[in-house]
Motif scaffolding. Structure first.
Motif, PDB file in Angstrom:
ATOM      1  N   PRO A 290     -31.655 -66.736  10.234  1.00  0.00           N
ATOM      2  CA  PRO A 290     -31.740 -65.298  10.213  1.00  0.00           C
ATOM      3  C   PRO A 290     -31.973 -64.961   8.835  1.00  0.00           C
ATOM      4  CG  PRO A 290     -30.402 -65.590  11.900  1.00  0.00           C
ATOM      5  CD  PRO A 290     -30.446 -66.966  11.273  1.00  0.00           C
ATOM      6  N   ASP A 291     -33.063 -64.191   8.462  1.00  0.00           N
ATOM      7  CA  ASP A 291     -33.055 -64.157   6.883  1.00  0.00           C
ATOM      8  C   ASP A 291     -32.165 -63.436   6.346  1.00  0.00           C
ATOM      9  OD1 ASP A 291     -34.101 -61.303   7.963  1.00  0.00           O
ATOM     10  OD2 ASP A 291     -36.044 -62.350   8.290  1.00  0.00           O
ATOM     11  N   TYR A 292     -31.828 -62.075   6.956  1.00  0.00           N
ATOM     12  CA  TYR A 292     -30.976 -61.056   6.245  1.00  0.00           C
ATOM     13  C   TYR A 292     -29.444 -62.013   6.048  1.00  0.00           C
ATOM     14  CZ  TYR A 292     -28.817 -59.694  10.859  1.00  0.00           C
ATOM     15  OH  TYR A 292     -28.228 -59.396  12.158  1.00  0.00           O
ATOM     16  N   ALA A 293     -29.240 -62.872   6.880  1.00  0.00           N
ATOM     17  CA  ALA A 293     -27.703 -63.519   6.924  1.00  0.00           C
ATOM     18  C   ALA A 293     -27.880 -64.696   5.794  1.00  0.00           C
ATOM     19  CB  ALA A 293     -27.529 -64.216   8.100  1.00  0.00           C
ATOM     20  N   ILE A 294     -29.148 -65.332   5.627  1.00  0.00           N
ATOM     21  CA  ILE A 294     -29.102 -66.573   4.609  1.00  0.00           C
ATOM     22  C   ILE A 294     -29.358 -66.106   3.267  1.00  0.00           C
ATOM     23  CG2 ILE A 294     -31.673 -67.102   4.989  1.00  0.00           C
ATOM     24  CD1 ILE A 294     -30.797 -70.061   4.803  1.00  0.00           C
ATOM     25  N   ASN A 295     -30.144 -64.736   3.014  1.00  0.00           N
ATOM     26  CA  ASN A 295     -30.580 -64.497   1.590  1.00  0.00           C
ATOM     27  C   ASN A 295     -29.413 -63.267   1.333  1.00  0.00           C
ATOM     28  OD1 ASN A 295     -31.154 -61.878   2.944  1.00  0.00           O
ATOM     29  ND2 ASN A 295     -33.337 -62.237   2.831  1.00  0.00           N
ATOM     30  N   ALA A 296     -28.383 -63.287   1.631  1.00  0.00           N
ATOM     31  CA  ALA A 296     -27.519 -62.272   1.226  1.00  0.00           C
ATOM     32  C   ALA A 296     -26.759 -62.371  -0.007  1.00  0.00           C
ATOM     33  CB  ALA A 296     -26.277 -61.948   2.121  1.00  0.00           C
ATOM     34  N   GLY A 297     -26.951 -63.452  -0.763  1.00  0.00           N
ATOM     35  CA  GLY A 297     -26.258 -63.678  -1.940  1.00  0.00           C
ATOM     36  C   GLY A 297     -26.718 -62.688  -2.978  1.00  0.00           C
ATOM     37  N   GLY A 298     -27.991 -62.218  -3.404  1.00  0.00           N
ATOM     38  CA  GLY A 298     -28.325 -61.189  -4.119  1.00  0.00           C
ATOM     39  C   GLY A 298     -27.445 -59.923  -4.063  1.00  0.00           C
ATOM     40  N   VAL A 299     -27.303 -59.523  -2.933  1.00  0.00           N
ATOM     41  CA  VAL A 299     -26.662 -58.339  -2.336  1.00  0.00           C
ATOM     42  C   VAL A 299     -25.200 -58.319  -2.675  1.00  0.00           C
ATOM     43  CG1 VAL A 299     -26.332 -58.491   0.106  1.00  0.00           C
ATOM     44  CG2 VAL A 299     -26.735 -56.179  -0.907  1.00  0.00           C
ATOM     45  N   ILE A 300     -24.746 -59.622  -2.460  1.00  0.00           N
ATOM     46  CA  ILE A 300     -23.365 -59.764  -2.688  1.00  0.00           C
ATOM     47  C   ILE A 300     -23.025 -59.756  -4.241  1.00  0.00           C
ATOM     48  CG2 ILE A 300     -21.648 -61.710  -2.948  1.00  0.00           C
ATOM     49  CD1 ILE A 300     -22.721 -62.397  -0.054  1.00  0.00           C
ATOM     50  N   ALA A 343     -26.978 -63.047  15.288  1.00  0.00           N
ATOM     51  CA  ALA A 343     -26.745 -62.495  13.695  1.00  0.00           C
ATOM     52  C   ALA A 343     -26.736 -60.831  14.163  1.00  0.00           C
ATOM     53  CB  ALA A 343     -27.644 -62.688  13.110  1.00  0.00           C
ATOM     54  N   ASP A 344     -27.612 -60.372  14.812  1.00  0.00           N
ATOM     55  CA  ASP A 344     -27.502 -58.886  15.116  1.00  0.00           C
ATOM     56  C   ASP A 344     -26.352 -58.664  15.871  1.00  0.00           C
ATOM     57  OD1 ASP A 344     -30.057 -58.619  13.981  1.00  0.00           O
ATOM     58  OD2 ASP A 344     -31.147 -58.175  16.036  1.00  0.00           O
ATOM     59  N   GLU A 345     -25.908 -59.383  16.988  1.00  0.00           N
ATOM     60  CA  GLU A 345     -24.528 -58.884  17.638  1.00  0.00           C
ATOM     61  C   GLU A 345     -23.355 -58.996  16.631  1.00  0.00           C
ATOM     62  OE1 GLU A 345     -23.953 -61.181  20.857  1.00  0.00           O
ATOM     63  OE2 GLU A 345     -25.646 -60.249  22.075  1.00  0.00           O
TER      64      GLU A 345
END
Length: 355
Positions: A290-300, A343-345
């Motif tokens: 899931p894209d928003y789970a794997i690409n969260a490094g930037g927002v972190i 992931a949504d859940e």
């Protein structure tokens, strides 16, 4: 006798298919600088809505609105899943970043961000550089990814998180996170895509690269001994892993049946054009990260960095994306459901716990 025909009503954001109880949708214009922008605030349950600003030459304002609504909702889930006390928002500027972008345009955008009084915090995204954010910061305090607010450019952490999540996917499918000899097709060679290629190359992967910007392709071929293909062929090639790192919607009714890889794990937002496309991937035996789970490094990085530092905490939480992805994959396998539904859940469980 004059007969007047009334024009059909123009659909509003409320009637848009991607509207999901968004709290605020702002249409911003500045004639002097040429700014035409949309800022969408989806949900502030966990805190102010944090999400980047994207500059792209959208063919129509309707397509820009679709992107803003989808991306802002994705940020709500991304921030929740990453364990951040932040809501989700996104901004899109309708312009060509290579021709239309000016400091005046970015400052005008910053003025509109300031008018939202901190309910939306902006940062860089596609088509926006750290220098652009410095211009935005001249007009608003509600900006991250600048020298004054922490670590600057968040893209290296986005790439690191995707790399760690990709290894977790490889471990789940192939039984090992070792990428030596694995063929990875990276579609999109911007800041994140190129940094991801660097990680993959150092890990021993064999790279297939593509981008609409030919100089970026040639640079990757030279640096990583990569094989170049056309962007429209990136998903079709014989590869172990397909890593979409350009724009969204790449996983759709046309491309899913053509995918040659066993894993889809990349940095792009909103990779699935519809929910049915995620189901189709599962039916084909393709693991989707899931894209928003794997690409969260930037927002972190932009959430946890502090003026002058904070890299250690950011890096630790970014590396933990691998654990998050592994948990999603395991729970999805046990439930026999697509990973994006799980992931949504998990994200919704955190949102619902907030009073």
């Amino acid at each position: 006798m004059n007969v007047q025909f009334s024009k059909p009503p123009v659909p509003t954001a409320f009637e848009h298919d991607e509207f999901d109880d968004h709290e605020n949708v702002l249409f911003a214009r500045d004639r002097k600088s040429g700014l035409t922008a949309i800022i969408a605030v989806h949900d502030t349950t966990l805190g102010p809505a944090l999400g980047g600003c994207r500059i792209w030459p959208y063919p129509s304002k309707a397509e820009a609105l679709t992107d803003a609504l989808r991306l802002s909702r994705g940020m709500t889930y991304k921030n929740a899943l990453a364990g951040l006390d932040l809501g989700g928002g996104k901004a899109v500027i309708i312009a060509d970043p290579r021709q239309d972008k000016t400091p005046e345009l970015m400052k005008a955008f910053g003025t509109h961000v300031e008018r939202l009084s901190g309910t939306y915090i902006t940062a860089e995204d596609v088509g926006v550089s750290p220098e652009d954010m410095e211009a935005v910061a001249e007009k608003t305090r509600h900006v991250r990814g600048t020298r004054a607010t922490g670590l600057g450019d968040p893209s290296p952490f986005t790439a690191l998180g995707v790399f760690e999540g990709l290894k977790a996917a490889a471990s789940h499918v192939f039984g090992s996170s070792d990428l030596t000899g694995k063929r990875v097709s990276v579609q999109g060679l911007g800041h994140v895509g190129f940094d991801l290629c660097k990680h993959l190359h150092e890990a021993g992967a064999s790279l297939i690269v593509s981008d609409i910007h030919e100089p970026a392709v040639q640079r990757a071929v030279s640096c990583f001994d990569a094989t170049a293909v056309k962007p429209e062929d990136a998903h079709r090639v014989d590869a172990d892993i397909f890593a979409p790192c350009a724009l969204g919607g790449v996983l759709n009714a046309q491309t899913v049946p053509e995918i040659g890889a066993k894993i889809v794990a990349g940095a792009s937002n909103n990779q699935l054009q519809t929910t049915e496309d995620g189901v189709a991937l599962k039916k084909r035996g393709i693991l989707y990260a899931p894209d928003y789970a794997i690409n969260a490094g930037g927002v972190i990085s932009i959430a946890l960095a502090t003026p002058g530092g904070g890299e250690q905490a950011v890096r630790a939480k970014t590396l933990a994306i691998a654990e998050t992805m592994s948990a999603i994959f395991s729970r999805a396998e046990e439930a026999n459901r697509p990973p994006e539904q799980i992931a949504d859940e998990i994200a919704e469980e955190r949102l619902n716990r907030r009073p």
